[in-house]
Scaffold this active site. Structure first.
Site, PDB file in Angstrom:
ATOM      1  N   GLY A 137      -3.698  42.611  10.897  1.00  0.00           N
ATOM      2  CA  GLY A 137      -3.269  41.551   9.991  1.00  0.00           C
ATOM      3  C   GLY A 137      -2.469  40.466  10.697  1.00  0.00           C
ATOM      4  O   GLY A 137      -2.834  39.984  11.764  1.00  0.00           O
ATOM      5  N   CYS A 138      -1.350  40.104  10.085  1.00  0.00           N
ATOM      6  CA  CYS A 138      -0.526  39.025  10.605  1.00  0.00           C
ATOM      7  C   CYS A 138       0.134  39.370  11.938  1.00  0.00           C
ATOM      8  O   CYS A 138       0.548  38.471  12.673  1.00  0.00           O
ATOM      9  CB  CYS A 138       0.550  38.656   9.583  1.00  0.00           C
ATOM     10  SG  CYS A 138      -0.115  38.019   8.033  1.00  0.00           S
ATOM     11  N   ALA A 139       0.252  40.662  12.257  1.00  0.00           N
ATOM     12  CA  ALA A 139       0.847  41.069  13.531  1.00  0.00           C
ATOM     13  C   ALA A 139      -0.105  40.844  14.698  1.00  0.00           C
ATOM     14  O   ALA A 139       0.318  40.904  15.868  1.00  0.00           O
ATOM     15  CB  ALA A 139       1.250  42.537  13.481  1.00  0.00           C
TER      16      ALA A 139
END
Length: 379
Positions: A137-139
């Protein structure tokens, strides 16, 4: 030492403002018992405008998971090449100079990965390594930087290309009326970003140390539920308080490197929302201004998932870059709850000078944005 060079970032031509988002929520969900809460949460995101790969009327329709994913593939193939070309130019390299492609995305699925298409189509060597990352995801923006750092440390002189392709609007679910999903409808935006990590030479962040941290027992705080209609975003109410548990990981990694996480010269942090940045600033004891690049990305583009940290770096370059030797911290946060953290120093000719770097490529360019070593080991 590996250097993270100037990124290229592109956002689609279709836009939606916060006012338009709120009006849509009022019209589409007039009878929702928690509508006032949803409206307040969207207001508080700090997002003024987002970019979409389709006009809003098409975005609101749902032709099915298969059609959505086919659109993801078409749009990725249409939009990634120009961004890659610009990122390579910023680094003073050509496609044949790249030894690894790290491709990150959580908003569509392809197998083989888009990396195979890129190698076949964009002039990369057939022995270029491929590392697609789909579930961070955003990581994943931070993870991409870290895996490129690891690779270029393991293979001195090698070069890695990072590509983040996020079409979050293709995950819109019109029948999912959970508060977390409705909030996501007003938070996420679409973008493509790319950057090169050079094994030697280059202007940007000399990557010195990286690390990861997982908040125990938090797998269900940020998640996708994969259903017949596609990916359904799940956001737990505990997420806004995550920095209380993640900030110590940043502090510990910096301490291992002989530094203070609260005394860096620049910060490039994933902006999931303003409270995340506010809480991180409070935990580290740094002023709000330290996260100005992340806030600008959130305001102008929304949460563009894995692309946020690269866009924040683009903005640092456009600001002129810090002084040579300035220390900085880059961090991506996402499902897990996972943090991917990098520490480095600014190196090379200041980005605004127009003086060629040792690659022979000019470090002065126009605006980059278009519309239309193992963890814990210092290298």
């Amino acid at each position: 030492m590996p250097v993270l060079c100037r990124p290229a970032v592109a956002v689609p031509e279709h836009t939606i403002t916060r006012r338009e988002t709120l009006d849509l929520a009022r019209r589409l969900h007039a009878g929702h018992e928690q509508l006032p809460l949803v409206l307040r949460l969207i207001e508080n995101t700090g997002v003024a405008k987002r970019h979409l790969v389709q006009p809003i009327e098409a975005t609101l329709a749902h032709p099915g998971f298969e059609a959505r994913n086919a659109l993801y593939e078409r749009e990725a193939k249409a939009r990634v090449p120009a961004v890659v070309e610009e990122a390579l130019a910023h680094a003073g390299l050509e496609a044949r100079d790249v030894d690894l492609i790290v491709y990150v995305s959580c908003t569509g699925f392809m197998m083989p990965s888009l990396t195979a298409w890129m190698i076949n189509t964009l002039g990369f060597r057939s022995d270029t390594r491929q590392l697609p990352i789909a579930q961070l995801g955003c990581a994943a923006g931070g993870a991409a930087v870290n895996r490129a750092h690891d690779f270029c440390t393991a293979y001195p002189g090698a070069n890695a290309l990072i590509v983040a392709c996020e079409f979050c609007s293709l995950c819109y679910q019109p029948t999912d009326l959970t508060v977390g999903n409705l909030l996501s409808n007003g938070l996420f935006g679409d973008a493509v970003a790319a950057a090169v990590v050079r094994g030697s030479g280059g202007v940007g962040i000399r990557l010195e140390r990286n690390g990861s941290h997982l908040v125990p027992d938090s797998e269900d705080w940020i998640a996708y539920k994969v259903r017949e209609t596609g990916f359904h975003f799940v956001l737990d109410k505990r997420v806004p308080g995550t920095m209380e548990q993640l900030a110590p990981a940043l502090v510990d990694l910096a301490a291992l490197h002989g530094q203070d996480a609260g005394r860096q010269d620049f910060y490039l942090v994933h902006a999931g929302g303003p409270r995340i940045l506010d809480d991180l600033g409070s935990q580290l004891g740094v002023p709000a201004e330290a996260f100005r690049h992340s806030r600008a990305t959130l305001t102008e583009y929304g949460n563009i998932a894995s692309g946020v940290v690269l866009d924040a770096l683009r903005r640092l370059f456009e600001e002129g870059g810090p002084a040579a030797g300035a220390t900085g911290l880059l961090a991506g946060f996402g499902p897990g709850i996972t943090a991917e953290i990098s520490l480095g120093r600014w190196t090379g000719v200041p980005a605004h000078s127009g003086v060629p770097d040792q690659t022979g490529a000019s470090t002065h360019t126009g605006a980059s944005t278009h519309t239309g070593v193992p963890a814990g080991v210092a290298s």
